[in-house]
Design an enzyme around this catalytic site. Structure first.
Site, mmCIF file in Angstrom:
data_model
loop_
_atom_site.group_PDB
_atom_site.id
_atom_site.type_symbol
_atom_site.label_atom_id
_atom_site.label_comp_id
_atom_site.label_asym_id
_atom_site.label_seq_id
_atom_site.Cartn_x
_atom_site.Cartn_y
_atom_site.Cartn_z
ATOM 1 N N SER A 155 46.720 36.501 43.909
ATOM 2 C CA SER A 155 45.634 37.261 43.297
ATOM 3 C C SER A 155 45.301 38.439 44.199
ATOM 4 O O SER A 155 45.237 38.288 45.430
ATOM 5 C CB SER A 155 44.390 36.385 43.102
ATOM 6 O OG SER A 155 43.370 37.123 42.453
ATOM 7 N N GLU A 156 45.084 39.609 43.581
ATOM 8 C CA GLU A 156 44.955 40.828 44.372
ATOM 9 C C GLU A 156 43.721 40.844 45.265
ATOM 10 O O GLU A 156 43.653 41.643 46.203
ATOM 11 C CB GLU A 156 44.958 42.050 43.455
ATOM 12 C CG GLU A 156 43.744 42.168 42.562
ATOM 13 C CD GLU A 156 43.957 43.189 41.458
ATOM 14 O OE1 GLU A 156 43.230 44.187 41.445
ATOM 15 O OE2 GLU A 156 44.837 42.976 40.609
ATOM 16 N N ASN A 157 42.728 39.990 44.977
ATOM 17 C CA ASN A 157 41.561 39.959 45.850
ATOM 18 C C ASN A 157 41.801 39.132 47.108
ATOM 19 O O ASN A 157 40.918 39.005 47.943
ATOM 20 C CB ASN A 157 40.326 39.432 45.103
ATOM 21 C CG ASN A 157 40.526 38.054 44.518
ATOM 22 O OD1 ASN A 157 41.571 37.760 43.959
ATOM 23 N ND2 ASN A 157 39.534 37.192 44.640
ATOM 24 N N SER B 20 46.465 41.749 50.979
ATOM 25 C CA SER B 20 46.905 41.468 49.623
ATOM 26 C C SER B 20 47.593 42.682 49.006
ATOM 27 O O SER B 20 48.653 42.568 48.391
ATOM 28 C CB SER B 20 45.714 41.044 48.764
ATOM 29 O OG SER B 20 46.128 40.687 47.472
#
Length: 223
Positions: free
Chosen positions: A52-54, A94
């Protein structure tokens, strides 16, 4: 007008269809919205490492009702679970993974996809629309394969697969596959190729809905 002889894929069925094509050991980012459902349909016996990009690597399926931890969320602010060996880390790390070509597949939503794989998914261009690019540009270009998961038609009945995108682009010639409620397509330099369609939907009917030529799938007449 007679009712169609086919049944659209539900969101869950569509998510399972996407999950079926993920290969063992793949590092995969699931975009905000419909693509997050793929996490609940990963095939057993196959290891898929969800990103997940976070700043999460090793996400599991959605938590059971009542077991949500809102300190552990995906990029869409939905609570998620973390599998053994999973990790969370800084946002910058990330994005370094995304931009550095370390993701095998990203699955994104879209407003439009062109027949040759251009992607428009962050802004409709309308005056009052709120742009929401997030990490989509980084994912679309940085992942080894970009897949799109969406309804084939808008609420007004227009195809989201188009000859040329009219909305602002997220990336050019980046989409490899498009998974929809009616059919799965490959985007190629020569246009669309059918992978599969729901039972009862004839090739000519599908072309009429999309309003573009679609090369037949392997095994179809004309292939």
């Amino acid at each position: 007008m007679s009712a169609p002889r086919y049944e659209r894929r539900s969101k869950q069925v569509l998510a399972a269809r996407v999950a079926r094509d993920l290969h063992d050991g793949a590092y995969v980012n699931l975009g905000i919205g419909m693509p997050t459902l793929v996490a609940n349909h990963l095939p057993t016996g196959v290891e898929i490492i969800l990103h997940s990009e976070n700043g999460i690597l090793g996400m599991g399926p959605a938590p059971a009702a009542g077991a949500e931890d809102y300190d552990l969320i995906n990029a869409g602010k939905q609570p998620v679970t973390l599998l053994p060996g999973g990790a969370f880390f800084h946002h910058a790390d990330s994005f370094a993974m995304m931009r550095g070509g370390h993701l095998d597949v990203c699955v994104l939503g879209a407003f439009q996809v062109s027949a040759t794989g251009d992607l428009a998914n962050w802004h409709t261009g309308e005056k009052d629309a709120i742009p929401a690019v997030g990490g989509a540009m980084d994912l679309a270009i940085g992942a080894k394969q970009t897949w799109v998961m969406m309804d084939l038609l808008t609420k007004g009945g227009e195809s989201k697969l188009v000859e040329r995108c009219t909305y602002p682009l997220t990336g050019m010639a980046c989409v490899r596959r498009v998974y929809t409620d009616l059919a799965t397509f490959e985007c190629t330099p020569h246009g669309l190729r059918l992978v599969d369609a729901v039972e009862g939907l004839a090739h000519a009917e599908l072309e009429a809905l999309v309003r573009l030529p679609i090369a037949p799938a392997v095994g179809e007449p004309g292939r």
